[in-house]
Design an enzyme around this catalytic site. Structure first.
Site, mmCIF file in Angstrom:
data_model
loop_
_atom_site.group_PDB
_atom_site.id
_atom_site.type_symbol
_atom_site.label_atom_id
_atom_site.label_comp_id
_atom_site.label_asym_id
_atom_site.label_seq_id
_atom_site.Cartn_x
_atom_site.Cartn_y
_atom_site.Cartn_z
ATOM 1 N N ARG A 128 0.847 -1.192 0.000
ATOM 2 C CA ARG A 128 0.000 0.000 0.000
ATOM 3 C C ARG A 128 0.887 1.248 0.000
ATOM 4 O O ARG A 128 0.887 2.029 0.957
ATOM 5 C CB ARG A 128 -0.875 -0.015 1.228
ATOM 6 C CG ARG A 128 -2.166 -0.813 1.282
ATOM 7 C CD ARG A 128 -2.533 -1.771 0.296
ATOM 8 N NE ARG A 128 -3.927 -1.705 -0.092
ATOM 9 C CZ ARG A 128 -4.960 -2.002 0.686
ATOM 10 N NH1 ARG A 128 -4.789 -2.363 1.920
ATOM 11 N NH2 ARG A 128 -6.192 -1.935 0.221
ATOM 12 N N GLN A 133 0.129 2.297 -5.861
ATOM 13 C CA GLN A 133 -1.317 2.551 -5.776
ATOM 14 C C GLN A 133 -2.085 2.126 -7.031
ATOM 15 O O GLN A 133 -3.160 1.555 -6.951
ATOM 16 C CB GLN A 133 -1.547 4.033 -5.545
ATOM 17 C CG GLN A 133 -2.425 4.308 -4.384
ATOM 18 C CD GLN A 133 -2.366 5.775 -3.971
ATOM 19 O OE1 GLN A 133 -1.671 6.584 -4.582
ATOM 20 N NE2 GLN A 133 -3.117 6.112 -2.955
ATOM 21 N N ASP A 136 -2.954 -1.539 -7.108
ATOM 22 C CA ASP A 136 -3.559 -2.054 -5.884
ATOM 23 C C ASP A 136 -4.967 -2.619 -6.129
ATOM 24 O O ASP A 136 -5.963 -1.905 -6.047
ATOM 25 C CB ASP A 136 -3.581 -0.906 -4.859
ATOM 26 C CG ASP A 136 -4.141 -1.322 -3.522
ATOM 27 O OD1 ASP A 136 -4.505 -2.507 -3.363
ATOM 28 O OD2 ASP A 136 -4.233 -0.455 -2.637
ATOM 29 N N SER A 139 -7.632 -2.479 -3.287
ATOM 30 C CA SER A 139 -8.370 -1.216 -3.194
ATOM 31 C C SER A 139 -9.382 -1.069 -4.319
ATOM 32 O O SER A 139 -10.518 -0.660 -4.079
ATOM 33 C CB SER A 139 -7.407 -0.023 -3.249
ATOM 34 O OG SER A 139 -6.671 0.054 -2.070
ATOM 35 N N TYR A 234 -2.397 -1.291 8.496
ATOM 36 C CA TYR A 234 -3.469 -2.268 8.709
ATOM 37 C C TYR A 234 -3.815 -2.360 10.197
ATOM 38 O O TYR A 234 -2.985 -2.069 11.062
ATOM 39 C CB TYR A 234 -3.034 -3.661 8.239
ATOM 40 C CG TYR A 234 -2.990 -3.806 6.741
ATOM 41 C CD1 TYR A 234 -4.155 -4.014 6.015
ATOM 42 C CD2 TYR A 234 -1.789 -3.737 6.059
ATOM 43 C CE1 TYR A 234 -4.114 -4.151 4.639
ATOM 44 C CE2 TYR A 234 -1.735 -3.880 4.681
ATOM 45 C CZ TYR A 234 -2.906 -4.084 3.978
ATOM 46 O OH TYR A 234 -2.870 -4.213 2.620
HETATM 47 P P1 NAD Z 1 -9.025 -3.979 5.522
HETATM 48 O O1 NAD Z 1 -9.873 -4.410 4.391
HETATM 49 O O2 NAD Z 1 -7.848 -4.811 5.919
HETATM 50 O O3 NAD Z 1 -9.935 -3.809 6.834
HETATM 51 C C1 NAD Z 1 -11.082 -2.992 6.779
HETATM 52 C C2 NAD Z 1 -11.154 -2.109 7.992
HETATM 53 O O4 NAD Z 1 -11.556 -2.890 9.112
HETATM 54 C C3 NAD Z 1 -9.844 -1.442 8.398
HETATM 55 O O5 NAD Z 1 -10.026 -0.042 8.401
HETATM 56 C C4 NAD Z 1 -9.591 -1.969 9.799
HETATM 57 O O6 NAD Z 1 -8.965 -1.029 10.657
HETATM 58 C C5 NAD Z 1 -10.995 -2.279 10.247
HETATM 59 N N1 NAD Z 1 -11.129 -3.142 11.429
HETATM 60 C C6 NAD Z 1 -10.395 -4.205 11.812
HETATM 61 N N2 NAD Z 1 -10.859 -4.703 12.976
HETATM 62 C C7 NAD Z 1 -11.927 -3.947 13.336
HETATM 63 C C8 NAD Z 1 -12.829 -3.931 14.429
HETATM 64 N N3 NAD Z 1 -12.743 -4.799 15.430
HETATM 65 N N4 NAD Z 1 -13.796 -2.992 14.441
HETATM 66 C C9 NAD Z 1 -13.923 -2.077 13.468
HETATM 67 N N5 NAD Z 1 -13.102 -2.027 12.426
HETATM 68 C C10 NAD Z 1 -12.111 -2.942 12.361
HETATM 69 O O7 NAD Z 1 -8.556 -2.486 5.273
HETATM 70 P P2 NAD Z 1 -8.119 -1.801 3.918
HETATM 71 O O8 NAD Z 1 -9.270 -1.167 3.272
HETATM 72 O O9 NAD Z 1 -7.334 -2.781 3.138
HETATM 73 O O10 NAD Z 1 -7.157 -0.663 4.490
HETATM 74 C C11 NAD Z 1 -6.068 -0.979 5.365
HETATM 75 C C12 NAD Z 1 -5.139 0.203 5.493
HETATM 76 O O11 NAD Z 1 -4.445 0.426 4.271
HETATM 77 C C13 NAD Z 1 -5.813 1.521 5.832
HETATM 78 O O12 NAD Z 1 -4.983 2.224 6.732
HETATM 79 C C14 NAD Z 1 -5.879 2.243 4.515
HETATM 80 O O13 NAD Z 1 -5.936 3.644 4.651
HETATM 81 C C15 NAD Z 1 -4.559 1.803 3.919
HETATM 82 N N6 NAD Z 1 -4.526 1.915 2.448
HETATM 83 C C16 NAD Z 1 -3.460 2.585 1.883
HETATM 84 C C17 NAD Z 1 -3.369 2.689 0.508
HETATM 85 C C18 NAD Z 1 -2.208 3.374 -0.129
HETATM 86 O O14 NAD Z 1 -1.462 4.060 0.540
HETATM 87 N N7 NAD Z 1 -1.974 3.189 -1.393
HETATM 88 C C19 NAD Z 1 -4.353 2.123 -0.296
HETATM 89 C C20 NAD Z 1 -5.416 1.450 0.320
HETATM 90 C C21 NAD Z 1 -5.482 1.349 1.692
#
Ligand code: NAD
Length: 380
Positions: A128, A133, A136, A139, A234
Site C-alpha cells: 500500500r 497505488q 492495488d 483497493s 493495517y
Molecule cells: P481492511 O480491508 O484490511 O480492513 C477494513 C477495515 O476494518 C480497516 O479499516 C480496519 O482497521 C478495520 N477493522 C479491523 N478490525 C476492526 C474492528 N474490530 N472494528 C472495526 N473495524 C475494524 O482495510 P483496507 O481497506 O485494506 O485498508 C487498510 C489500510 O491500508 C488503511 O490504513 C488504509 O488507509 C490503507 N490503504 C493505503 C493505501 C495506499 O497508501 N496506497 C491504499 C489502500 C489502503
C-alpha cells in the site's frame, strides 16, 4: 512472451482478468495475448472485442494454461471442473501466475505453487505505497464492493434513504452503521451519504476518524491507549477486552440502525465478530445487515456465506463476491491494475522478476520452487 487469460472457473465469478482495452496496450508492449473463448462474456466483453484488440481466442483451457508464460486470472486456483486437476497443475513449470490469492488466509496456497514450480504473484499483496497505488487490486475491488454493498442493502429494505418532506408527511432518513473504515467502508459511507442516509462508522484505528468526518460520517470511537494500527496501516488484532468494550459501545447504535454494513478485516486472521446474535435480536424487524467479511469468517455471528438469511426478522446478506456483481467496471479496474504491474516488471515483452524490488517483494509469494514472501513465511 505469451499472456493467457483463462475463463474463471469459480462459481458465480463473472469478472475477467483482462479487458480488450488492456489487451491492445499489452500488444504494443510486445506481448502476445491468448484469451479462452467466452472468458469476458459475463463481464460484457465478447470474443470479437478481444480479437479486434489483437488477442487470439483459444478453444480449450488446456491450450490456454499450457502455452502461457504468464497466466492472468481474477480468482485463486481451484480444482478445474473439466480436467479434474488442480488449476496450477495445468500451468507450465516456470510460468508466472498472477491473480488474487489471499495467501495469508489460505495458508497452503503459496506452497502449492512452489511445489509445482510455478511462480506466483498475489494481487491482494501489492504494497500500500504511493508508487504501487495504481496496481492495488485490493483497493480497486474494495471500492466497488463498498458501493455495491449499499446498493444491495438498499434494495432489500422496505425504506428509502433520504429525508423526504411530502404533502403526506415527512419520512426520516435511514440510519446506516458501517463497521470498518478501510477502502470498502469509506466507499460505503460515501455512497450511503449520497443517497441521503445518516451514517455512523466504527473502526479500531483512531487514524480513520478524520477520513470518516471528511465524508460526513459520525465516528464511534472506542477509547484505548493501545496501538491499533501496524506499520503498514493495517489493523492489529484487537484484544478480547477491546472487542467487548466495542460491542458495548455499538450495541445501541446497531440496534437502532436500519442497515448495518460490516467490512472489518485483520490481515491473515479470522474476521472479528462484531455484530452478535443478541444485537440482531434487538434490531428493528425489516432491518438489513450486509456482512462483507463473510469470506473470512464473517463480522456478524449469524451471517452465512453466499446466502441471504432472515434471523429475528432481520435480513442478513452473506454475499461472497460483490465485485463480480459489477463485473464490467470491476474487470476494467482489475485489468488496469494488472497492466500497471506488468509495466513495472517488464521491458519490451519480456519479464524480469527482481525479488528485491519493493513492490515485487511485497506480492511475490512463490519463486523458482520456493515460498519467498516474508509475511507468508512468518505464518509457518
Ligand atoms: P481492511 O480491508 O484490511 O480492513 C477494513 C477495515 O476494518 C480497516 O479499516 C480496519 O482497521 C478495520 N477493522 C479491523 N478490525 C476492526 C474492528 N474490530 N472494528 C472495526 N473495524 C475494524 O482495510 P483496507 O481497506 O485494506 O485498508 C487498510 C489500510 O491500508 C488503511 O490504513 C488504509 O488507509 C490503507 N490503504 C493505503 C493505501 C495506499 O497508501 N496506497 C491504499 C489502500 C489502503
Amino acid at each position: 512472451l505469451i499472456i493467457s487469460v483463462p475463463k474463471e472457473i469459480t462459481e458465480g465469478e463473472k469478472r475477467v482478468a483482462l479487458v480488450p482495452e488492456v489487451v491492445s496496450k499489452l500488444n504494443k508492449h510486445g506481448f502476445q495475448v491468448i484469451v479462452e473463448n467466452g472468458a469476458g462474456l459475463e463481464a460484457g466483453f465478447p470474443d470479437a472485442q478481444y480479437i479486434a484488440a489483437g488477442a487470439r481466442i483459444a478453444e480449450g483451457a488446456k491450450e490456454v494454461y499450457g502455452s502461457a508464460d504468464i497466466i492472468l486470472k481474477v480468482q485463486k486456483p481451484s480444482d478445474h471442473p473439466k480436467y479434474k486437476e488442480y488449476e496450477v497443475s495445468l500451468a507450465r513449470e516456470g510460468s508466472l501466475w498472477i491473480s488474487l490469492l489471499h495467501p495469508l488466509f489460505y495458508k497452503d496456497i503459496a506452497g502449492k505453487f512452489a511445489a509445482k514450480k510455478v511462480d506466483a504473484i498475489a494481487m491482494d499483496m501489492i504494497p500500500r505505497t504511493t508508487l504501487a497505488q495504481k496496481m492495488d487490486a485490493l483497493s480497486s475491488q474494495a471500492n466497488i464492493s463498498g458501493y455495491k454493498a449499499v446498493i444491495m442493502a438498499a434494495n432489500e429494505i422496505g425504506k428509502i434513504f433520504p429525508l423526504m418532506m411530502t404533502a403526506a408527511g415527512t419520512v426520516k432518513p435511514a440510519k446506516v452503521l458501517i463497521m470498518g473504515a478501510g477502502v470498502a467502508g469509506l466507499q460505503a459511507l460515501g455512497t450511503a451519504k449520497r443517497l441521503g442516509a445518516v451514517v455512523e462508522v466504527s473502526d479500531i484505528r483512531p487514524q480513520s476518524k478524520e477520513e470518516v468526518h471528511s465524508l460526513g460520517g459520525r465516528f464511534l470511537e472506542v477509547e484505548t491507549t493501545a496501538e491499533m494500527q501496524d506499520e503498514r496501516g493495517y489493523a492489529k488484532e484487537a484484544s478480547p477486552e477491546f472487542l467487548q468494550k466495542q460491542k458495548e459501545l455499538i450495541f445501541k447504535h446497531a440496534t437502532e440502525a436500519d442497515i448495518i454494513i460490516t467490512t472489518a478485516l485483520v490481515p491473515g486472521k479470522k474476521a472479528p465478530t462484531l455484530i452478535t446474535g443478541e444485537m440482531v435480536k434487538n434490531m428493528r424487524k425489516g432491518s438489513v445487515i450486509l456482512d462483507m467479511a463473510v469470506e473470512f469468517g464473517g463480522n456478524c455471528e449469524l451471517s452465512e456465506p453466499g446466502k441471504i438469511v432472515e434471523k429475528f426478522g432481520v435480513k442478513i446478506i452473506g454475499e461472497m463476491n460483490l465485485p463480480s456483481l459489477v463485473a464490467t467496471h470491476a474487470s476494467e479496474l482489475y485489468a488496469r491494475n494488472l497492466l500497471n504491474l506488468l509495466e513495472h516488471i517488464s521491458k519490451q515483452g519480456t519479464i524480469t522478476i527482481n525479488p528485491d524490488d519493493e513492490i515485487v517483494k511485497g506480492c511475490l509469494v512463490a519463486y523458482k520452487g520456493e515460498i519467498v514472501n516474508d509475511r507468508i513465511k512468518a505464518l509457518n
